[in-house]
Motif scaffolding. Structure first.
Motif, PDB file in Angstrom:
ATOM      1  N   LEU A  81      11.759   7.146  11.458  1.00 14.35           N
ATOM      2  CA  LEU A  81      13.206   6.936  11.397  1.00 14.35           C
ATOM      3  C   LEU A  81      13.623   5.963  10.306  1.00 14.35           C
ATOM      4  N   TYR A  82      12.760   5.017   9.956  1.00 18.35           N
ATOM      5  CA  TYR A  82      13.162   4.012   8.970  1.00 18.35           C
ATOM      6  C   TYR A  82      11.958   3.402   8.270  1.00 18.35           C
ATOM      7  N   GLN A  83      12.231   2.817   7.096  1.00 18.94           N
ATOM      8  CA  GLN A  83      11.291   1.956   6.413  1.00 18.94           C
ATOM      9  C   GLN A  83      11.823   0.527   6.464  1.00 18.94           C
ATOM     10  N   LEU A  84      10.916  -0.439   6.498  1.00 17.43           N
ATOM     11  CA  LEU A  84      11.308  -1.840   6.519  1.00 17.43           C
ATOM     12  C   LEU A  84      10.858  -2.487   5.208  1.00 17.43           C
ATOM     13  N   ILE A  85      11.830  -2.966   4.446  1.00 24.47           N
ATOM     14  CA  ILE A  85      11.570  -3.611   3.163  1.00 24.47           C
ATOM     15  C   ILE A  85      11.604  -5.123   3.356  1.00 24.47           C
ATOM     16  N   GLN A  86      10.631  -5.806   2.788  1.00 28.97           N
ATOM     17  CA  GLN A  86      10.665  -7.271   2.721  1.00 28.97           C
ATOM     18  C   GLN A  86      10.788  -7.660   1.254  1.00 28.97           C
ATOM     19  N   TYR A  87      11.768  -8.507   0.945  1.00 31.95           N
ATOM     20  CA  TYR A  87      12.010  -8.897  -0.438  1.00 31.95           C
ATOM     21  C   TYR A  87      11.203 -10.147  -0.801  1.00 31.95           C
ATOM     22  N   SER A  88      10.772 -10.203  -2.037  1.00 30.22           N
ATOM     23  CA  SER A  88       9.936 -11.302  -2.513  1.00 30.22           C
ATOM     24  C   SER A  88      10.770 -12.570  -2.668  1.00 30.22           C
ATOM     25  N   PRO A  89      10.238 -13.714  -2.258  1.00 32.14           N
ATOM     26  CA  PRO A  89      11.003 -14.958  -2.351  1.00 32.14           C
ATOM     27  C   PRO A  89      11.173 -15.393  -3.804  1.00 32.14           C
TER      28      PRO A  89
END
Length: 625
Positions: free
Chosen positions: A263-271
Motif C-alpha cells: 500500500l505504501y513506501q516509507l521514505i526517510q530523508y537524510s539529515p
C-alpha cells in the motif's frame, strides 16, 4: 418551478453576435480562401489558409478513425456525455420560462445595451477616452482592452456577465428548495455560466480572432494538436510534463526508501544538521495526490525546510491503486498509518513520533488517534498536526455537490476494475474552479495555441493517482454524505469503534482562509471534537498555497488567537495577524512538545554503513500510474 424554457444566453447573445459576425466577415472569407476586406489575398496567404484548413481536417479525421478503431479510448470522465446530466438537471429546475422574468430580463438588458453603447456614441461629450470606454460590469476574463475596442464585443461580454448575475439571482430566489439542493443548484449554475462564457468561443473572442489573423490560422493548428493530445490522454493539460523529472528537478530532497508494503513506501530523508530532535516526524499526505507537493523543489519544500531545522522526517508515499487493490478499505489506510508509526519507532528505537496528516490523510489520522487511544497506545504519537483536514463534514463546501446518489452511481459505474481512475478526481477538482483550471486553459491551449508553461505546481496537479473503488465510495458515503465520523461508535476501524471525543493528543490545526476544498469553517470543527489541547492557525490563501508557503517567499500571512474562541467567527474577531509563513510558528510549537535532541548518526542517516534500505528517494510508487 416551471417547465424548461429557452436557454437564457441564446437570445441575448444574438444581436451582439451578429455585429461581431459582420465585423469579422472578411476573416471568414479569408478562411475560405477569399479576400481579406477589399484587398485581394496574396497567393501565398491563400495557400497558407488552405493548408491550415487541410491540416485541421486531417487531424480531426485521424482522431475519429482512432476512436472508431478503439471506442473505449476516450476516458469516460473526459467524455462530455458523462456530464450532460449536469446541464439537463439545471434546465429542468430553472424557472426561465416565466414571462414576467423574461420581460424584466429584456428590459434590464436593453438598459445595459444603452449604457454600453452610450460609451461609444457619447464618449467624447462625457470626457471618456474613446480608446478605453468604461464598462458597467467588470470581470478579469475580459480585462484585455480588445473586449472594449469594438461595441460588438463589449455588448457580448457585458450581456454575458449580466445574464450570469441574473441567473444566479434566480437560484437564490427560488421557492421550495432545501438549502443543500439550493447550494447544489448554485454550483451547477456557476459551472454552466462559466462554460457559456464568450471567451470560450473563437468567433466571439476578439483576442482569439486577432491571434488567428496574425498567425494565419497556425494557432488553430497548434490548438488542435493540444486538444487531440488531451482527448487521447483523457486529461486536460496545464503544463509541459516533459519539463519535470522525479528526483531531478522535483521531489529532490535526499533520502532513502526504508520500508515498503503493497500500500505504501516509507521514505526517510537524510539529515542536514549535526543534531536532530529526538522524536521523529512522519508525514501522511493524501493518497488522492502525490506526496511531493511537500517537496516540489529546494525553495518550496516543506520537507527540506523541516530537515534543515533539525527534524528527522519520514514521508509516506502511497501506491496508486490498481486492480490488485480492489478490496482496500479505510481500515487498510488506518492500519498503514499505525504500521508506519511502529516501523519508525522500532527503526530509531524511540517511543513516539510526531505525525502530520494532510487533507484526507488527516481525516484518517484522526481515526488512527482514536483507535490508538481506545487500545491504550496513544503515547505512540507525541503530537499531531493537521493540514487542511476535515473530520466533521457538515460544512464541507462545494465537494458536497458530488455526493448525491446520482454522482455516487456515476463513480461506481466508472470503477468496474476495482479502482477509480485519478483523472476523474482531477476533473472534479478542476470543476470546482472552472474558470481558472478549465476554461482559462481551453482558451490558451486550444484557441490561442500557446506553448505550455513549465510550472511545477501545475505539473503536480496533473500527476494523478488512482483510488481504491470500495474505499472511495465508503469515504464519500460515510464521511461526506452521512458525516458519521463525528458520531461516537457510528464507524468502526479494525473492529474498533471510533470516537474522536477521546483523543487527547496535543494538536496543531492549520486551515486555509480561502480553501475551497476543505473550507476553514469545516476544518475548525475539529476543535469541537478532540479533547486534548489544540492550537489553531488560519493561514492566508487556500488548500495548497496556504500549506506550501516557505518563509523565504515572504508571501501571505497567518492569524493566531491566544484566547478561547468558541467558533471560527470568534477566532477571527480576536485574531492577531502575522506576516509571512506559519511554518516558524509550527516548528516552535513542535519543539515545545519535546525539545530533546540527539546526534544525527546511525540510522538517523538512512543508508549509512550497516543500514539496509530499499532504494533512493523518491521511490518507485510515486512514479507509477
Amino acid at each position: 418551478m416551471t417547465e424548461t424554457g429557452p436557454d437564457p444566453f441564446t437570445n441575448m447573445y444574438e444581436a451582439p453576435a451578429k455585429l461581431a459576425r459582420m465585423m469579422f466577415a472578411p476573416f471568414q472569407g479569408a478562411m475560405a480562401g477569399g479576400a481579406l476586406g477589399d484587398t485581394p489575398m496574396k497567393p501565398e496567404d491563400a495557400q497558407h489558409w488552405a493548408e491550415v484548413g487541410t491540416k485541421l481536417q486531417t487531424m480531426w479525421m485521424q482522431y475519429q478513425a482512432e476512436q472508431l478503431a478503439n471506442p473505449q479510448a476516450m476516458a469516460p470522465y473526459f467524455d462530455p456525455t458523462r456530464w450532460q446530466s449536469l446541464a439537463q438537471d439545471w434546465f429542468r429546475q430553472m424557472p426561465i420560462a416565466d414571462p414576467a422574468q423574461q420581460q424584466q430580463l429584456m428590459q434590464e438588458g436593453i438598459q445595459l445595451w444603452q449604457q454600453v453603447l452610450g460609451q461609444y456614441g457619447l464618449g467624447e461629450m462625457a470626457g471618456i477616452p474613446a480608446d478605453d470606454p468604461e464598462m458597467p460590469l467588470k470581470d478579469r476574463r475580459f480585462a484585455d482592452p480588445r473586449w472594449r475596442a469594438h461595441p460588438a464585443f463589449a455588448l457580448i461580454h457585458q450581456t454575458y456577465l449580466f445574464l450570469g448575475q441574473r441567473v444566479a439571482d434566480m437560484v437564490d430566489q427560488m421557492d421550495g428548495l432545501s438549502e443543500d439542493k439550493r447550494e447544489q443548484l448554485r454550483f451547477t449554475t456557476k459551472a454552466i455560466t462559466e462554460a457559456a462564457s464568450p471567451a470560450n468561443f473563437p468567433l466571439l473572442n476578439p483576442v482569439v480572432m486577432e491571434r488567428t489573423l496574425e498567425s494565419r490560422g497556425d494557432n488553430l493548428v497548434k490548438g488542435m494538436e493540444h486538444l487531440l493530445n488531451d482527448l487521447r490522454r483523457g486529461q486536460l493539460s496545464h503544463t509541459d510534463a516533459s519539463a519535470f523529472t522525479l528526483g531531478e528537478n522535483i521531489a529532490v530532497t535526499p533520502g532513502k526508501v526504508v520500508h515498503e508494503t503493497p500500500l505504501y513506501q516509507l521514505i526517510q530523508y537524510s539529515p542536514s544538521t549535526d543534531e536532530v530532535l529526538a522524536i521523529p516526524l512522519v508525514i501522511f499526505p493524501p493518497w488522492i495526490n502525490r506526496f511531493y507537493i511537500l517537496d516540489l523543489n529546494a525553495k518550496k519544500s516543506f520537507v527540506k525546510w523541516a530537515v534543515d531545522h533539525g527534524v528527522t522526517v519520514f514521508m509516506v508515499s502511497w501506491k496508486s491503486a490498481d486492480a490488485s487493490m480492489k478490496d482496500v478499505m479505510w481500515d487498510d489506510y488506518v492500519r498503514a498509518q499505525i504500521d508506519a508509526i511502529d516501523h519508525i519507532r522500532e527503526r530509531l528505537d524511540v517511543t513516539a513520533v510526531h505525525a502530520i496528516g494532510y487533507c484526507v490523510a488527516g481525516t484518517t489520522l484522526a481515526a488512527t488517534l482514536s483507535l490508538l487511544h481506545r487500545r491504550g497506545e496513544q503515547d505512540k504519537v507525541k503530537s499531531a498536526t493537521f493540514f487542511t483536514a476535515q473530520v466533521d463534514f457538515e460544512k464541507a463546501g462545494e465537494l458536497l455537490n458530488f455526493v448525491d446518489d446520482q454522482q455516487l452511481g456515476m463513480v461506481k459505474a466508472m470503477s468496474a476494475d476495482g479502482y477509480l481512475d485519478g483523472r476523474y478526481m482531477a476533473a472534479t477538482f478542476n470543476l470546482l474552479r472552472g474558470t481558472d483550471l478549465i476554461w482559462n486553459y481551453v482558451v490558451n491551449n486550444y484557441l490561442l495555441g500557446e506553448d505550455y508553461p513549465a510550472f511545477d505546481l501545475l505539473h503536480w496537479n496533473g500527476d494523478v493517482t488512482n483510488l481504491p473503488a470500495k474505499w472511495h465510495a465508503q469515504y464519500l458515503r460515510d464521511l461526506y454524505k452521512d458525516n458519521k465520523l463525528v458520531e461516537p461508535g457510528a464507524l468502526s476501524v479494525d473492529n474498533t469503534p471510533i470516537d474522536l471525543g477521546i483523543v487527547e493528543t496535543p494538536t496543531y490545526v492549520q486551515a486555509g482562509k480561502e480553501d475551497h476544498i476543505a473550507p476553514a469553517e469545516s476544518v475548525w470543527k475539529i476543535t469541537d471534537h478532540f479533547k486534548g489541547p489544540i492550537k489553531f492557525v488560519l493561514a492566508g490563501s487556500g488548500h495548497i498555497a496556504g500549506v506550501v508557503n516557505p518563509p523565504d517567499a515572504g508571501k501571505y500571512q497567518y492569524w493566531l488567537n491566544d484566547g478561547e474562541p468558541r467558533s471560527l467567527a470568534e477566532f477571527r474577531e480576536g485574531a492577531v495577524e502575522h506576516p509571512g509563513s506559519w511554518w516558524p510558528d509550527w516548528i516552535d510549537w513542535l519543539r515545545e512538545q519535546d525539545g530533546e535532541t540527539v546526534p544525527a548518526k546511525g540510522k538517523r542517516k538512512p543508508g549509512s554503513k550497516g543500514d539496509k534500505v530499499i532504494e533512493d528517494a523518491p521511490g518507485r510508487y510515486v512514479a507509477t500510474r
